[in-house]
Design a protein around this motif. Structure first.
Motif, mmCIF file in Angstrom:
data_model
loop_
_atom_site.group_PDB
_atom_site.id
_atom_site.type_symbol
_atom_site.label_atom_id
_atom_site.label_comp_id
_atom_site.label_asym_id
_atom_site.label_seq_id
_atom_site.Cartn_x
_atom_site.Cartn_y
_atom_site.Cartn_z
ATOM 1 N N CYS A 123 18.832 -7.657 20.049
ATOM 2 C CA CYS A 123 18.575 -8.130 21.407
ATOM 3 C C CYS A 123 19.084 -7.086 22.397
ATOM 4 O O CYS A 123 20.177 -6.544 22.210
ATOM 5 C CB CYS A 123 19.267 -9.470 21.653
ATOM 6 S SG CYS A 123 19.042 -10.143 23.323
ATOM 7 N N SER A 124 18.292 -6.797 23.423
ATOM 8 C CA SER A 124 18.699 -5.858 24.471
ATOM 9 C C SER A 124 18.565 -6.557 25.820
ATOM 10 O O SER A 124 17.460 -6.981 26.192
ATOM 11 C CB SER A 124 17.830 -4.595 24.450
ATOM 12 O OG SER A 124 17.956 -3.912 23.217
ATOM 13 N N ARG A 125 19.670 -6.671 26.527
ATOM 14 C CA ARG A 125 19.666 -7.327 27.834
ATOM 15 C C ARG A 125 20.492 -6.528 28.826
ATOM 16 O O ARG A 125 21.535 -5.954 28.482
ATOM 17 C CB ARG A 125 20.270 -8.734 27.736
ATOM 18 C CG ARG A 125 19.528 -9.707 26.839
ATOM 19 C CD ARG A 125 18.255 -10.203 27.477
ATOM 20 N NE ARG A 125 17.662 -11.303 26.724
ATOM 21 C CZ ARG A 125 16.430 -11.744 26.920
ATOM 22 N NH1 ARG A 125 15.663 -11.182 27.836
ATOM 23 N NH2 ARG A 125 15.942 -12.749 26.200
ATOM 24 N N TYR A 126 20.034 -6.514 30.084
ATOM 25 C CA TYR A 126 20.852 -5.972 31.154
ATOM 26 C C TYR A 126 22.064 -6.870 31.367
ATOM 27 O O TYR A 126 21.991 -8.095 31.192
ATOM 28 C CB TYR A 126 20.066 -5.928 32.463
ATOM 29 C CG TYR A 126 19.107 -4.772 32.586
ATOM 30 C CD1 TYR A 126 19.564 -3.486 32.875
ATOM 31 C CD2 TYR A 126 17.734 -4.972 32.437
ATOM 32 C CE1 TYR A 126 18.679 -2.429 33.001
ATOM 33 C CE2 TYR A 126 16.844 -3.915 32.566
ATOM 34 C CZ TYR A 126 17.326 -2.647 32.841
ATOM 35 O OH TYR A 126 16.451 -1.599 32.970
ATOM 36 N N VAL A 127 23.184 -6.251 31.759
ATOM 37 C CA VAL A 127 24.292 -7.028 32.292
ATOM 38 C C VAL A 127 23.887 -7.427 33.702
ATOM 39 O O VAL A 127 23.578 -6.570 34.536
ATOM 40 C CB VAL A 127 25.599 -6.213 32.324
ATOM 41 C CG1 VAL A 127 26.762 -7.088 32.798
ATOM 42 C CG2 VAL A 127 25.909 -5.635 30.947
ATOM 43 N N LYS A 128 23.866 -8.720 33.960
ATOM 44 C CA LYS A 128 23.363 -9.200 35.248
ATOM 45 C C LYS A 128 24.461 -9.091 36.304
ATOM 46 O O LYS A 128 25.038 -10.071 36.767
ATOM 47 C CB LYS A 128 22.862 -10.643 35.126
ATOM 48 C CG LYS A 128 21.792 -10.853 34.053
ATOM 49 C CD LYS A 128 20.600 -9.916 34.226
ATOM 50 C CE LYS A 128 19.424 -10.281 33.321
ATOM 51 N NZ LYS A 128 19.703 -10.174 31.886
ATOM 52 N N THR A 129 24.751 -7.851 36.671
ATOM 53 C CA THR A 129 25.748 -7.579 37.706
ATOM 54 C C THR A 129 25.194 -7.980 39.071
ATOM 55 O O THR A 129 23.988 -8.223 39.239
ATOM 56 C CB THR A 129 26.105 -6.089 37.740
ATOM 57 O OG1 THR A 129 24.921 -5.344 38.066
ATOM 58 C CG2 THR A 129 26.636 -5.614 36.393
ATOM 59 N N TYR A 130 26.080 -8.010 40.039
ATOM 60 C CA TYR A 130 25.636 -8.282 41.417
ATOM 61 C C TYR A 130 24.624 -7.223 41.852
ATOM 62 O O TYR A 130 23.593 -7.537 42.456
ATOM 63 C CB TYR A 130 26.839 -8.307 42.349
ATOM 64 C CG TYR A 130 26.484 -8.439 43.809
ATOM 65 C CD1 TYR A 130 25.962 -9.636 44.318
ATOM 66 C CD2 TYR A 130 26.666 -7.375 44.690
ATOM 67 C CE1 TYR A 130 25.628 -9.753 45.659
ATOM 68 C CE2 TYR A 130 26.335 -7.494 46.029
ATOM 69 C CZ TYR A 130 25.824 -8.685 46.514
ATOM 70 O OH TYR A 130 25.489 -8.795 47.841
ATOM 71 N N LYS A 131 24.894 -5.955 41.522
ATOM 72 C CA LYS A 131 23.970 -4.869 41.872
ATOM 73 C C LYS A 131 22.609 -5.098 41.222
ATOM 74 O O LYS A 131 21.568 -4.991 41.881
ATOM 75 C CB LYS A 131 24.540 -3.527 41.411
ATOM 76 C CG LYS A 131 23.590 -2.343 41.596
ATOM 77 C CD LYS A 131 24.164 -1.078 40.991
ATOM 78 C CE LYS A 131 23.247 0.120 41.210
ATOM 79 N NZ LYS A 131 21.950 -0.002 40.499
ATOM 80 N N TYR A 132 22.608 -5.409 39.945
ATOM 81 C CA TYR A 132 21.340 -5.615 39.239
ATOM 82 C C TYR A 132 20.551 -6.750 39.883
ATOM 83 O O TYR A 132 19.350 -6.628 40.130
ATOM 84 C CB TYR A 132 21.604 -5.919 37.764
ATOM 85 C CG TYR A 132 20.353 -6.320 37.011
ATOM 86 C CD1 TYR A 132 19.537 -5.360 36.428
ATOM 87 C CD2 TYR A 132 19.976 -7.660 36.905
ATOM 88 C CE1 TYR A 132 18.371 -5.720 35.765
ATOM 89 C CE2 TYR A 132 18.819 -8.031 36.247
ATOM 90 C CZ TYR A 132 18.024 -7.060 35.675
ATOM 91 O OH TYR A 132 16.866 -7.429 35.025
ATOM 92 N N ASN A 133 21.205 -7.864 40.155
ATOM 93 C CA ASN A 133 20.512 -9.033 40.701
ATOM 94 C C ASN A 133 19.955 -8.773 42.099
ATOM 95 O O ASN A 133 18.836 -9.175 42.429
ATOM 96 C CB ASN A 133 21.444 -10.244 40.722
ATOM 97 C CG ASN A 133 21.707 -10.794 39.336
ATOM 98 O OD1 ASN A 133 20.856 -10.695 38.446
ATOM 99 N ND2 ASN A 133 22.885 -11.364 39.128
ATOM 100 N N VAL A 134 20.756 -8.093 42.950
ATOM 101 C CA VAL A 134 20.287 -7.781 44.306
ATOM 102 C C VAL A 134 19.054 -6.888 44.245
ATOM 103 O O VAL A 134 18.051 -7.130 44.935
ATOM 104 C CB VAL A 134 21.412 -7.123 45.124
ATOM 105 C CG1 VAL A 134 20.856 -6.483 46.393
ATOM 106 C CG2 VAL A 134 22.483 -8.143 45.482
ATOM 107 N N GLU A 135 19.113 -5.848 43.419
ATOM 108 C CA GLU A 135 18.002 -4.903 43.369
ATOM 109 C C GLU A 135 16.773 -5.510 42.694
ATOM 110 O O GLU A 135 15.638 -5.193 43.061
ATOM 111 C CB GLU A 135 18.452 -3.624 42.674
ATOM 112 C CG GLU A 135 19.513 -2.878 43.482
ATOM 113 C CD GLU A 135 19.956 -1.566 42.883
ATOM 114 O OE1 GLU A 135 20.565 -0.763 43.614
ATOM 115 O OE2 GLU A 135 19.704 -1.347 41.684
ATOM 116 N N LYS A 136 16.981 -6.370 41.729
ATOM 117 C CA LYS A 136 15.849 -7.047 41.098
ATOM 118 C C LYS A 136 15.157 -7.965 42.101
ATOM 119 O O LYS A 136 13.924 -8.022 42.176
ATOM 120 C CB LYS A 136 16.316 -7.850 39.889
ATOM 121 C CG LYS A 136 15.173 -8.506 39.099
ATOM 122 C CD LYS A 136 15.682 -9.172 37.847
ATOM 123 C CE LYS A 136 14.546 -9.793 37.051
ATOM 124 N NZ LYS A 136 13.588 -8.774 36.555
#
Length: 595
Positions: A179-192
């Motif tokens: 399984c490969s997943r992004y760490v759902k950091t604040y940065k990741y969520n904002v940019e997504k």
């Protein structure tokens, strides 16, 4: 990134951007970054249940791409006018003010071959065992962290700047899923949510005064207009993982830890940013050390303002204890790792630090993180339970620059400490030309009474990303398993060192080369019987991910740590490419059940 007043021009500019990034021939679902193969995949329904339905990308550069699967594709959110405007301004900066002029920040160079990102996540997917069998002691999960940018960079990009992605191989009763997943950091969520990069790249975004002012002003406007709030964290969580106080954390040293967990089917979930009941402020090292005897975890943070180093610990229940600021470190140093013994903690003040003189940045350009060749490296030793820094002792060790520490222990009734670590030769190349770096593993002994420091190399090879049996952390250990640089940051094999050999001997006692065109990452040691105090130190397995750049295939390897040739006892073909990354961790089944 382009600054204009016409909204129609902004719209057409972004249509062009996305068409360029997404353009592909009718017969191919591939993107190119220089020689890299970046795969976009069509959606698959329940890929772990029906592997025959996986999509296969076309060949590129005469490479055979292995079978690949993905999670269902999700459309990008529509860009707002403000986002389009900011992105246009950033393009102007990237094109005219600060283009990627050096190889170390040129994405065409940095993201080549298997350093290229995978552009989507992978749900738990069955893996094929192609050699041997997976031993019962590997029931659990091997998880490796690394940078994987959510958006293909348009301007300067350093290898350290990518969003954290975890690649977890879950092993249960001889079967494996990846399984490969992004760490759902604040940065990741904002940019997504925004549909575009928002936060600046720390290692590549501030090259010289003009670029720093331009990007700093754009960042300030983004914050003032509410695009993001830096108080919520700007970290990438892309460096390592740690398991302590019955929690699993994804770590990056510019932010707080992010708690993550693995589900029963091997999926990865991000629980969230964790501040230990409000007692952990700002950031924490990506390399905390958990004492295997006491269960306590020791850590630190460092930064560009005094105190440049702060030491702290968590008790065995995970409760954070008070900070110990170290004001005797008088300049900001790049302090990535440290070591502990039964009694002490050891910190390295090296020749990499923050360039604080604005005139140097103005006339010389380059990153605000740089080398100071006039500085003499030092090792600082402080009791693990010190209440303040009054007991900190510093020892000058000329020419000794370490990024990672392997292990340390006390000798002479606690009056001496021994440190094993790779010494980075030509430290000025560390951030700019990693391919020119040679890391020479040394054994350093410090007499805490007389202040005499003795040292000698224990291998002439280019070795880094080294680990030991975790049960011996902080205690005298014999064996080290290190990645062989060919050149760094590519790892062409693993070497086993016996550090108990004589001072003038090369301590290499076994090695495994992965073969032509094959490169791996940091090895990790997993004991066969971790609960057995009578077990020999090297009675276990060395595991890692390996990628074949000729066939495009990635594998998970299990090697016998006691074998003179680190014999491969199991090889698992992975359902898609796993990019090169940083640090990993094995979490046993019983600990996964506590998450």
């Amino acid at each position: 990134m382009d600054s204009v007043s016409s909204s129609s021009f902004i719209s057409s500019t972004f249509s062009l951007h996305h068409s360029l990034l997404r353009r592909r021939s009718p017969s191919s679902n591939l993107l190119r970054i220089n020689s890299a193969v970046v795969e976009e995949r069509s959606s698959v329904t329940n890929p772990s249940d029906n592997n025959d339905r996986r999509s296969k990308p076309k060949n590129l550069h005469n490479r055979t791409n292995h079978t690949a699967v993905s999670s269902p594709a999700k459309p990008r959110p529509e860009m707002t006018l403000a986002t389009a405007l900011f992105t246009t301004v950033e393009d102007v900066i990237n094109t005219f003010i600060d283009p990627p002029s050096r190889p170390s920040v040129d994405p065409k160079h940095v993201l080549s071959d298997n350093f290229a990102p995978v552009l989507d996540e992978l749900p738990p997917t069955d893996c094929e065992i192609i050699h041997g069998s997976l031993p019962p002691s590997l029931n659990g999960a091997y998880i490796r962290n690394g940078p994987n940018p959510q958006f293909l960079p348009r301007g300067p990009y350093h290898l350290f700047d990518g969003d954290g992605m975890l690649h977890a191989i879950r092993i249960h009763n001889g079967k494996a899923t990846l399984c490969s997943r992004y760490v759902k950091t604040y940065k990741y969520n904002v940019e997504k949510q925004t549909g575009a990069p928002v936060m600046p790249n720390v290692f590549s975004g501030f090259n010289g005064v003009t670029a720093s002012v331009a990007r700093g002003a754009l960042t300030a406007v983004r914050v003032l207009t509410g695009q993001y709030n830096p108080v919520n964290g700007i970290g990438l969580a892309n460096t390592s993982l740690a398991y302590f106080c019955n929690r699993l954390f994804a770590l990056g040293e510019s932010d707080l830890p992010y708690a993550v967990r693995l589900t029963d089917n091997g999926d990865i979930e991000t629980i969230g940013r964790y501040d230990f009941d409000g007692k952990l402020a700002m950031s924490m090292t990506a390399h905390p050390k958990t004492d295997p005897i006491t269960g306590e975890t020791f850590a630190f943070r460092y930064g560009p303002v005094p105190p440049f180093l702060t030491f702290f610990r968590f008790d065995s229940t995970g409760k954070k204890q008070r900070d110990v600021p170290i004001f005797s470190m008088t300049s900001p140093s790049f302090l990535h790792d440290f070591a502990i013994t039964k009694r002490h903690a050891i910190f390295a003040e090296i020749q990499i630090g923050m360039r604080m003189n604005p005139m140097d940045l103005m006339f010389e350009g380059g990153s605000p993180v740089g080398t100071d060749n006039g500085k003499t490296p030092r090792l600082g030793v402080i009791p693990k339970y010190a209440g303040d820094e009054s007991e900190m002792k510093w020892f000058e060790v000329p020419g000794f620059n370490i990024i990672h520490a392997i292990n340390a222990w006390d000798e002479d009734d606690g009056n001496s400490v021994v440190l094993i670590a790779p010494n980075i030769m030509s430290i000025e190349h560390t951030l700019e030309r990693m391919d020119l770096v040679h890391a020479l593993v040394e054994k350093v002994k410090i007499d805490l009474v007389t202040g005499i420091v003795t040292r000698h190399p224990i291998s002439a090879r280019n070795l880094d990303f080294a680990v030991i049996n975790p049960a011996f952390l902080g205690r005298q250990s014999r064996y080290v398993y290190a990645g062989i640089g060919d050149p760094m940051p590519k790892i062409s094999g693993v070497a086993k060192l016996d550090v108990s050999k004589g001072d003038r001997d090369d301590c290499t006692v076994a090695r495994r080369m992965y073969g032509k065109g094959c490169y791996g990452g940091e090895p990790f040691f997993v004991a066969k019987d971790p609960g057995n105090p009578e077990a020999e130190e090297d009675d276990g397995y060395v595991v890692t991910y390996v990628h074949d750049e000729v066939t495009g295939e990635s594998k998970f390897l299990v090697m016998d740590a006691k074998s003179p040739e680190l014999e491969i006892v199991a090889a698992v073909r992975l359902p898609r490419r796993v990019p090169y990354g940083f640090h990993g961790l094995f979490v046993k089944e019983s600990d996964l059940n506590k998450l």
